[in-house]
Scaffold this motif. Sequence first.
Motif, short mmCIF file in Angstrom:
data_model
loop_
_atom_site.label_atom_id
_atom_site.label_comp_id
_atom_site.label_asym_id
_atom_site.label_seq_id
_atom_site.Cartn_x
_atom_site.Cartn_y
_atom_site.Cartn_z
N PHE A 79 32.96 26.61 25.56
CA PHE A 79 33.28 27.12 24.22
C PHE A 79 34.38 28.17 24.24
CE2 PHE A 79 28.79 25.89 22.92
CZ PHE A 79 29.22 24.74 22.31
N ASN A 80 34.51 28.94 25.33
CA ASN A 80 35.56 29.94 25.49
C ASN A 80 35.54 30.99 24.37
OD1 ASN A 80 37.67 31.12 26.84
ND2 ASN A 80 39.23 29.96 25.77
N CYS A 81 34.35 31.48 24.06
CA CYS A 81 34.20 32.50 23.00
C CYS A 81 34.81 33.83 23.47
CB CYS A 81 32.73 32.70 22.66
SG CYS A 81 31.94 31.19 22.07
N SER A 82 35.48 34.51 22.57
CA SER A 82 36.18 35.74 22.92
C SER A 82 35.24 36.86 23.34
CB SER A 82 37.04 36.21 21.75
OG SER A 82 36.22 36.47 20.62
N TYR A 83 34.00 36.83 22.91
CA TYR A 83 33.05 37.90 23.18
C TYR A 83 32.14 37.58 24.37
CZ TYR A 83 30.43 34.49 20.63
OH TYR A 83 29.88 33.30 20.22
N CYS A 84 32.33 36.43 25.00
CA CYS A 84 31.38 35.95 26.00
C CYS A 84 31.44 36.74 27.30
CB CYS A 84 31.64 34.47 26.29
SG CYS A 84 30.42 33.78 27.41
N TYR A 85 30.26 37.01 27.87
CA TYR A 85 30.16 37.72 29.14
C TYR A 85 30.21 36.77 30.34
CZ TYR A 85 25.45 35.87 29.39
OH TYR A 85 24.38 35.02 29.45
N GLN A 86 30.15 35.46 30.12
CA GLN A 86 29.99 34.50 31.21
C GLN A 86 31.29 34.15 31.94
OE1 GLN A 86 26.28 32.16 29.20
NE2 GLN A 86 27.90 30.95 29.91
N ALA A 87 32.44 34.39 31.35
CA ALA A 87 33.70 33.95 31.94
C ALA A 87 33.88 34.37 33.40
CB ALA A 87 34.88 34.43 31.10
N PRO A 88 33.53 35.62 33.78
CA PRO A 88 33.72 36.00 35.19
C PRO A 88 32.80 35.25 36.15
CG PRO A 88 33.41 37.94 33.81
CD PRO A 88 33.11 36.75 32.97
N TYR A 89 31.77 34.59 35.65
CA TYR A 89 30.79 33.94 36.51
C TYR A 89 31.06 32.46 36.72
CZ TYR A 89 28.27 38.20 35.54
OH TYR A 89 27.92 39.51 35.41
N LEU A 90 32.13 31.93 36.15
CA LEU A 90 32.40 30.51 36.31
C LEU A 90 32.54 30.16 37.79
CD1 LEU A 90 34.92 29.83 33.43
CD2 LEU A 90 32.51 29.25 33.52
N SER A 91 31.94 29.05 38.16
CA SER A 91 32.03 28.62 39.54
C SER A 91 32.06 27.10 39.59
CB SER A 91 30.84 29.14 40.34
OG SER A 91 29.65 28.50 39.90
N SER A 92 32.28 26.58 40.75
CA SER A 92 32.33 25.13 40.90
C SER A 92 31.07 24.63 41.61
CB SER A 92 33.58 24.72 41.68
OG SER A 92 33.54 25.35 42.95
N HIS A 93 29.97 25.36 41.50
CA HIS A 93 28.75 25.01 42.20
C HIS A 93 28.08 23.76 41.63
CE1 HIS A 93 29.54 28.59 44.23
NE2 HIS A 93 28.46 29.27 44.02
N GLY A 94 28.47 23.32 40.47
CA GLY A 94 27.87 22.11 39.89
C GLY A 94 26.49 22.36 39.33
N ASN A 95 25.65 21.36 39.42
CA ASN A 95 24.31 21.43 38.84
C ASN A 95 23.39 22.32 39.66
OD1 ASN A 95 25.12 19.67 36.84
ND2 ASN A 95 24.50 17.87 38.01
N VAL A 96 22.39 22.85 38.98
CA VAL A 96 21.40 23.69 39.63
C VAL A 96 20.47 22.81 40.47
CG1 VAL A 96 19.80 23.64 37.67
CG2 VAL A 96 19.76 25.56 39.23
N SER A 97 20.01 23.36 41.59
CA SER A 97 19.17 22.56 42.49
C SER A 97 17.71 22.60 42.03
CB SER A 97 19.26 23.10 43.91
OG SER A 97 18.64 24.37 43.99
N LYS A 98 16.95 21.61 42.45
CA LYS A 98 15.53 21.53 42.12
C LYS A 98 14.77 22.72 42.68
CE LYS A 98 11.52 18.45 42.26
NZ LYS A 98 10.59 19.55 42.27
N SER A 99 15.16 23.20 43.86
CA SER A 99 14.46 24.35 44.46
C SER A 99 14.63 25.60 43.60
CB SER A 99 14.94 24.60 45.89
OG SER A 99 16.31 24.93 45.90
N VAL A 100 15.79 25.78 42.99
CA VAL A 100 16.00 26.92 42.11
C VAL A 100 15.13 26.79 40.86
CG1 VAL A 100 17.70 28.10 40.65
CG2 VAL A 100 18.31 27.42 42.98
#
Length: 125
Positions: free
Chosen positions: A94-115
């Motif tokens: 979404f690239n919202c201007s107020y979003c806190y998530q932008a610094p956390y972007l990664s290429s890790h893909g999907n979350v694992s079942k163990s997590v």
Amino acid sequence: MRPSPYNIVAEVSESKYFAVVNLLSGHADMLTRQEYDHLKHPGSSPKREFVKKGYITDPEEEELRFQMARIDYLERAGQEELQIFFVPTYQCNFNCSYCYQAPYLSSHGNVSKSVIDAFFSYVQR
């Protein structure tokens, strides 16, 4: 006066309308193309309704409203039940201007079942 950074605007597919939501004021509307253009470029005489609903704002007044809403939220948060959120990915587009998530972007893909299992184990405890 300028468009609020708390506006989320999306073109409604297969129509001539745009949906606008202001996350700070809580208002939402459907706009015509002409209204949307006026929202993007309010000029020296913004629509009174847009100002009233917080879509177009004075930056200093909006900052004050934001700080008051934040204080209100913090006061209420201590009185409400605990809420736990599971965020499986920070791959939002979404690239919202107020979003806190932008610094956390990664290429890790999907979350694992163990997590996922660890999260629900924690919640059960």
